[in-house]
Scaffold this active site. Structure first.
Site, PDB file in Angstrom:
ATOM      1  N   SER A  10       0.820  -1.220   0.000  1.00 52.08           N
ATOM      2  CA  SER A  10       0.000   0.000   0.000  1.00 52.08           C
ATOM      3  C   SER A  10       0.847   1.259   0.000  1.00 52.08           C
ATOM      4  CB  SER A  10      -0.942   0.007   1.214  1.00 52.08           C
ATOM      5  OG  SER A  10      -0.197  -0.027   2.420  1.00 52.08           O
ATOM      6  N   SER A 124      14.090  -6.866   6.392  1.00 56.43           N
ATOM      7  CA  SER A 124      14.389  -6.751   7.808  1.00 56.43           C
ATOM      8  C   SER A 124      14.964  -5.369   8.105  1.00 56.43           C
ATOM      9  CB  SER A 124      15.359  -7.868   8.233  1.00 56.43           C
ATOM     10  OG  SER A 124      15.508  -7.884   9.634  1.00 56.43           O
ATOM     11  N   TYR A 138       9.900  -3.615  18.160  1.00 56.96           N
ATOM     12  CA  TYR A 138      10.174  -3.798  16.729  1.00 56.96           C
ATOM     13  C   TYR A 138      11.475  -4.583  16.533  1.00 56.96           C
ATOM     14  CZ  TYR A 138      11.083  -2.644  11.827  1.00 56.96           C
ATOM     15  OH  TYR A 138      11.353  -2.713  10.481  1.00 56.96           O
ATOM     16  N   LYS A 142      12.208  -8.248  14.596  1.00 59.17           N
ATOM     17  CA  LYS A 142      13.156  -8.389  13.491  1.00 59.17           C
ATOM     18  C   LYS A 142      14.300  -9.342  13.845  1.00 59.17           C
ATOM     19  CE  LYS A 142      11.041  -6.134  10.373  1.00 59.17           C
ATOM     20  NZ  LYS A 142      10.458  -6.908   9.252  1.00 59.17           N
TER      21      LYS A 142
END
Length: 263
Positions: A10, A124, A138, A142
C-alpha cells in the site's frame, strides 16, 4: 521474467518494489489489506491480503498461482518503552512481523519445493542486530525474523530455494510516520531527548525507490545471498554495534539517549 508476490504494497518499499519490478517486465502480484490502495499500481495482479489471517493468506496465495519470488515486506512498528504497551499491542506487532511472515512461508514454500526453485526476500532492519531504547518491540520481531530466515536458508537450500535477508537503515516512507507512540510520563524525558537528537543528527533517509532498485538488481542477478544491505549503510550500523563490547556500548548509548543528570 519472474512471478513475484509482495506483501505490504500500500505504501513505502512494498509499493516501490511492485512498481520497479513490474517496470522491468516481471509479473508482480501486489497485495495489501485494502486492495483499493493498489488501484493505481501498474502490476499484473492486485490482491487483498492480511498476513495476520491464515484464511486471507491461503486465499491470496491460491489466487496468485505459482510464485517464483516471495517478498515478505509487510510490517508494523511502535515507539515505546518495553513495559508500556498493553499485551494485545505487543501481540499485534508479532502477529504481523513474525507470524505473518511464517504464514506466508507455509503457504508458498511447498510449491517452490515441488518445482525445485524459488527466492524468498525477507525485508528486515539493522535494529535486528542493534536494538535500542524505544524500539525494543520492533527490534525483537526483526531479531526473530532474522533467526527464522537463517534457519530457512539452511533448510531450503537442497530444494533450490534461496532465502535472503535485507537489512535496512533509515528509509523515507510512511512506515515511520504511521508508527504508534505509547509514552508513559516516566519516559517522557527519554522520548524528548531522543527525538531532539535524531532531528539534529539524522542524515536524509534513503528513498523507497532507491531501496527498490537495489533489491530488484539483486533479485535479477540470481544466487540471492544470505544478507543484503538494502540502503548501503545498514551493514555499517550493524558493524558499529559489533565493534563495541557490552560495557562500552552501554556507556556510550546511555550518554546519547538520556540527559546527563539522569545517568
Amino acid at each position: 521474467m519472474k512471478r513475484v508476490l509482495i506483501t505490504g504494497c500500500s505504501s513505502g518499499i512494498g509499493r516501490a518494489l511492485a512498481s520497479e519490478l513490474s517496470g522491468r517486465g516481471h509479473r508482480v502480484i501486489a497485495t495489501a489489506r485494502d486492495p483499493d490502495t493498489l488501484r493505481d499500481l501498474d502490476v499484473a495482479e492486485r490482491l487483498a491480503l492480511d498476513v495476520t489471517s491464515r484464511d486471507s493468506v491461503q486465499r491470496a496465495v491460491a489466487a496468485a498461482g505459482d510464485i517464483d519470488v516471495l517478498i515478505n515486506n509487510a510490517g508494523v512498528t511502535i515507539w515505546s518503552a518495553v513495559e508500556s504497551p498493553p499485551e494485545e499491542e505487543t501481540q499485534r506487532i508479532f502477529e504481523t512481523n513474525v507470524f505473518g511472515m511464517l504464514r506466508m512461508i507455509r503457504a508458498v514454500v511447498p510449491g517452490m519445493r515441488e518445482r525445485g526453485s524459488g527466492d524468498i526476500v525477507q525485508i528486515s532492519s539493522a535494529v535486528a542486530r542493534r536494538s535500542t531504547a524505544l524500539l525494543g518491540h520492533y527490534a525483537a520481531t526483526k531479531a526473530a525474523f532474522d533467526a527464522y530466515s537463517e534457519a530457512l536458508r539452511l533448510e531450503l537450500a537442497p530444494f533450490g530455494i534461496k532465502v535472503g535477508i535485507v537489512a535496512l537503515g533509515a528509509v523515507e516512507s510512511s512506515f515511520g510516520t504511521n508508527r504508534r507512540e505509547i509514552v508513559e510520563p516516566a519516559y517522557q524525558d527519554l522520548v524528548d531527548h531522543v527525538k531532539a537528537r535524531l532531528a539534529k543528527a539524522r542524515k536524509s533517509p534513503f528513498s523507497a525507490q532507491f531501496v527498490a532498485e537495489r533489491l530488484a538488481d539483486a533479485i535479477e542477478a540470481g544466487n540471492l545471498p544470505l544478507r543484503l544491505d538494502g540502503t548501503g549503510d545498514a551493514f555499517d550500523l550493524i558493524a558499529q554495534r559489533a565493534a563495541l563490547d557490552d560495557v562500552e556500548w552501554e556507556r556510550k548509548t546511555l550518554a546519547e539517549i538520556w540527559t546527563p543528570e539522569r545517568v
